[in-house]
Design an enzyme around this catalytic site. Structure first.
Site, PDB file in Angstrom:
ATOM      1  N   PRO A 191      42.386  43.259  31.433  1.00 32.36           N
ATOM      2  CA  PRO A 191      43.462  42.297  31.201  1.00 32.36           C
ATOM      3  C   PRO A 191      43.293  40.979  31.947  1.00 32.36           C
ATOM      4  O   PRO A 191      42.904  40.961  33.111  1.00 32.36           O
ATOM      5  CB  PRO A 191      44.714  43.039  31.676  1.00 32.36           C
ATOM      6  CG  PRO A 191      44.238  44.200  32.474  1.00 32.36           C
ATOM      7  CD  PRO A 191      42.881  44.533  31.953  1.00 32.36           C
ATOM      8  N   ASN A 192      43.584  39.919  31.229  1.00 38.13           N
ATOM      9  CA  ASN A 192      43.600  38.539  31.734  1.00 38.13           C
ATOM     10  C   ASN A 192      42.220  37.938  31.945  1.00 38.13           C
ATOM     11  O   ASN A 192      42.108  36.763  32.309  1.00 38.13           O
ATOM     12  CB  ASN A 192      44.432  38.421  33.028  1.00 38.13           C
ATOM     13  CG  ASN A 192      45.880  38.776  32.801  1.00 38.13           C
ATOM     14  OD1 ASN A 192      46.513  38.213  31.915  1.00 38.13           O
ATOM     15  ND2 ASN A 192      46.404  39.734  33.551  1.00 38.13           N
ATOM     16  N   ARG A 224      43.493  29.355  35.093  1.00 37.65           N
ATOM     17  CA  ARG A 224      44.346  29.367  36.284  1.00 37.65           C
ATOM     18  C   ARG A 224      43.566  29.981  37.446  1.00 37.65           C
ATOM     19  O   ARG A 224      42.549  30.613  37.268  1.00 37.65           O
ATOM     20  CB  ARG A 224      45.616  30.207  36.037  1.00 37.65           C
ATOM     21  CG  ARG A 224      46.539  29.674  34.949  1.00 37.65           C
ATOM     22  CD  ARG A 224      47.458  28.557  35.427  1.00 37.65           C
ATOM     23  NE  ARG A 224      48.211  28.939  36.615  1.00 37.65           N
ATOM     24  CZ  ARG A 224      49.349  29.637  36.597  1.00 37.65           C
ATOM     25  NH1 ARG A 224      49.863  30.035  35.464  1.00 37.65           N
ATOM     26  NH2 ARG A 224      49.971  29.920  37.715  1.00 37.65           N
ATOM     27  N   TYR A 283      38.751  32.630  41.005  1.00 39.44           N
ATOM     28  CA  TYR A 283      37.852  33.067  39.925  1.00 39.44           C
ATOM     29  C   TYR A 283      36.890  31.982  39.436  1.00 39.44           C
ATOM     30  O   TYR A 283      36.066  32.247  38.567  1.00 39.44           O
ATOM     31  CB  TYR A 283      38.681  33.596  38.745  1.00 39.44           C
ATOM     32  CG  TYR A 283      39.601  34.732  39.126  1.00 39.44           C
ATOM     33  CD1 TYR A 283      39.089  35.936  39.604  1.00 39.44           C
ATOM     34  CD2 TYR A 283      40.984  34.595  39.031  1.00 39.44           C
ATOM     35  CE1 TYR A 283      39.932  36.967  39.976  1.00 39.44           C
ATOM     36  CE2 TYR A 283      41.840  35.627  39.396  1.00 39.44           C
ATOM     37  CZ  TYR A 283      41.301  36.809  39.867  1.00 39.44           C
ATOM     38  OH  TYR A 283      42.137  37.828  40.232  1.00 39.44           O
ATOM     39  N   ASN A 335      34.527  45.480  34.072  1.00 38.66           N
ATOM     40  CA  ASN A 335      35.473  44.901  35.026  1.00 38.66           C
ATOM     41  C   ASN A 335      36.851  45.264  34.503  1.00 38.66           C
ATOM     42  O   ASN A 335      37.379  44.597  33.607  1.00 38.66           O
ATOM     43  CB  ASN A 335      35.306  43.386  35.121  1.00 38.66           C
ATOM     44  CG  ASN A 335      36.229  42.786  36.166  1.00 38.66           C
ATOM     45  OD1 ASN A 335      37.187  43.431  36.611  1.00 38.66           O
ATOM     46  ND2 ASN A 335      35.948  41.551  36.568  1.00 38.66           N
ATOM     47  N   ALA A 342      43.002  44.381  36.576  1.00 37.29           N
ATOM     48  CA  ALA A 342      44.116  45.027  37.291  1.00 37.29           C
ATOM     49  C   ALA A 342      44.130  46.541  37.103  1.00 37.29           C
ATOM     50  O   ALA A 342      44.607  47.279  37.980  1.00 37.29           O
ATOM     51  CB  ALA A 342      45.441  44.425  36.833  1.00 37.29           C
ATOM     52  N   GLU A 394      30.618  49.083  37.854  1.00 37.26           N
ATOM     53  CA  GLU A 394      31.895  48.371  38.031  1.00 37.26           C
ATOM     54  C   GLU A 394      31.601  47.001  38.660  1.00 37.26           C
ATOM     55  O   GLU A 394      30.862  46.926  39.643  1.00 37.26           O
ATOM     56  CB  GLU A 394      32.785  49.199  38.980  1.00 37.26           C
ATOM     57  CG  GLU A 394      34.101  48.542  39.358  1.00 37.26           C
ATOM     58  CD  GLU A 394      34.815  49.294  40.502  1.00 37.26           C
ATOM     59  OE1 GLU A 394      34.195  50.190  41.127  1.00 37.26           O
ATOM     60  OE2 GLU A 394      35.979  48.950  40.775  1.00 37.26           O
ATOM     61  N   HIS A 401      33.374  43.172  39.912  1.00 37.05           N
ATOM     62  CA  HIS A 401      34.523  42.289  40.161  1.00 37.05           C
ATOM     63  C   HIS A 401      34.018  40.924  40.571  1.00 37.05           C
ATOM     64  O   HIS A 401      33.110  40.827  41.412  1.00 37.05           O
ATOM     65  CB  HIS A 401      35.431  42.859  41.256  1.00 37.05           C
ATOM     66  CG  HIS A 401      36.020  44.171  40.862  1.00 37.05           C
ATOM     67  ND1 HIS A 401      37.047  44.273  39.963  1.00 37.05           N
ATOM     68  CD2 HIS A 401      35.670  45.431  41.204  1.00 37.05           C
ATOM     69  CE1 HIS A 401      37.319  45.555  39.770  1.00 37.05           C
ATOM     70  NE2 HIS A 401      36.492  46.282  40.506  1.00 37.05           N
ATOM     71  N   ARG A 404      41.552  40.850  49.593  1.00 32.82           N
ATOM     72  CA  ARG A 404      42.790  40.292  49.052  1.00 32.82           C
ATOM     73  C   ARG A 404      43.972  41.207  49.436  1.00 32.82           C
ATOM     74  O   ARG A 404      43.960  41.765  50.525  1.00 32.82           O
ATOM     75  CB  ARG A 404      42.625  40.108  47.545  1.00 32.82           C
ATOM     76  CG  ARG A 404      41.456  39.139  47.239  1.00 32.82           C
ATOM     77  CD  ARG A 404      41.201  38.998  45.759  1.00 32.82           C
ATOM     78  NE  ARG A 404      42.363  38.431  45.068  1.00 32.82           N
ATOM     79  CZ  ARG A 404      42.465  38.356  43.744  1.00 32.82           C
ATOM     80  NH1 ARG A 404      41.472  38.824  42.979  1.00 32.82           N
ATOM     81  NH2 ARG A 404      43.529  37.840  43.190  1.00 32.82           N
TER      82      ARG A 404
HETATM   83  O1  CA2 Z   1      37.831  40.000  40.887  1.00 30.31           O
HETATM   84  C1  CA2 Z   1      37.920  40.564  39.776  1.00 30.31           C
HETATM   85  O2  CA2 Z   1      37.022  40.525  38.943  1.00 30.31           O
HETATM   86  C2  CA2 Z   1      39.216  41.285  39.409  1.00 30.31           C
HETATM   87  O3  CA2 Z   1      38.864  42.448  38.666  1.00 30.31           O
HETATM   88  C3  CA2 Z   1      40.003  40.322  38.554  1.00 30.31           C
HETATM   89  C4  CA2 Z   1      41.395  40.830  38.171  1.00 30.31           C
HETATM   90  C5  CA2 Z   1      42.152  41.359  39.398  1.00 30.31           C
HETATM   91  O4  CA2 Z   1      43.361  41.978  38.981  1.00 30.31           O
HETATM   92  C6  CA2 Z   1      41.318  42.360  40.197  1.00 30.31           C
HETATM   93  O5  CA2 Z   1      42.048  42.754  41.343  1.00 30.31           O
HETATM   94  C7  CA2 Z   1      40.012  41.751  40.625  1.00 30.31           C
HETATM   95  C8  CA2 Z   1      42.172  39.709  37.487  1.00 30.31           C
HETATM   96  C9  CA2 Z   1      41.576  39.308  36.137  1.00 30.31           C
HETATM   97  C10 CA2 Z   1      41.695  37.842  35.831  1.00 30.31           C
HETATM   98  O6  CA2 Z   1      43.005  37.357  36.108  1.00 30.31           O
HETATM   99  C11 CA2 Z   1      43.247  36.013  36.036  1.00 30.31           C
HETATM  100  C12 CA2 Z   1      44.411  35.560  36.630  1.00 30.31           C
HETATM  101  C13 CA2 Z   1      44.709  34.216  36.581  1.00 30.31           C
HETATM  102  C14 CA2 Z   1      43.875  33.333  35.933  1.00 30.31           C
HETATM  103  C15 CA2 Z   1      42.721  33.783  35.327  1.00 30.31           C
HETATM  104  C16 CA2 Z   1      42.395  35.133  35.377  1.00 30.31           C
END
Ligand code: CA2
Length: 145
Positions: free
Chosen positions: A9-10, A17, A22, A74, A77, A98, A100, A107
């Site tokens: 997701p995301n 953002r 990221y 990946n 969340a 896996e 990230h 974090r």
């Molecule tokens: O660091 C990573 O790759 C994560 O898997 C990214 C996830 C986060 O929930 C994990 O804890 C670590 C988040 C995915 C992307 O989320 C975004 C949020 C805001 C803007 C763009 C992407």
């Protein structure tokens, strides 16, 4: 050799953002980077991204039926919440790495837990997009490249 890259997701919002965490590159930039490296290695790569847990489980199961050689995942969340994804990787029995982009350990506390980790052959975190290329090399058996 065929590799499936799964993003949770995301991940389709990359570059839009939170660039301080990221980076500024987009999800499409990530796919282009992996595709170029896969071509260089002579590996067939396909991609799947979903914001839905069950769809990610379905993709892992489909990888088993498609006789996929390796998975890079990946789970975003769902890393920190999903027993279903852990069970799917165990059930598929496919070498899975896996990845990230950030280092979740540095974090919030809730990001320190990874349910899927125990079913994976390796975890790469905090290396940005390069982590996906390192995972590709690991699955291809040439981690030093
Ligand atoms: O660091 C990573 O790759 C994560 O898997 C990214 C996830 C986060 O929930 C994990 O804890 C670590 C988040 C995915 C992307 O989320 C975004 C949020 C805001 C803007 C763009 C992407």
């Amino acid at each position: 050799m065929n590799i499936l890259v799964i993003n949770g997701p995301n991940m389709n919002m990359l570059g839009i953002r939170q660039p301080e965490i990221y980076g500024t590159a987009t999800y499409q930039d990530l796919l282009d980077l992996i595709s170029a490296e896969a071509a260089r290695l002579g590996v067939t790569v396909s991609f799947f991204q979903s914001n839905h847990e069950g769809a990610l489980v379905d993709a892992i199961q489909q990888a088993y039926f498609d006789k996929t050689d390796g998975i890079i995942i990946n789970p975003a969340a769902y890393t920190h919440t999903s027993v279903a994804l852990l069970d799917a990787v165990k059930a598929a029995g496919i070498p899975t790495v896996e990845v990230h982009i950030s280092n979740p350990d540095s974090r919030e506390d809730f990001r320190r837990v990874s349910y899927i980790r125990s079913a994976c052959t390796a975890t790469i975190k905090g290396c940005g997009f390069q982590g996906y290329l390192d995972a590709l090399h690991l699955l291809c058996g040439n981690a030093s490249e």
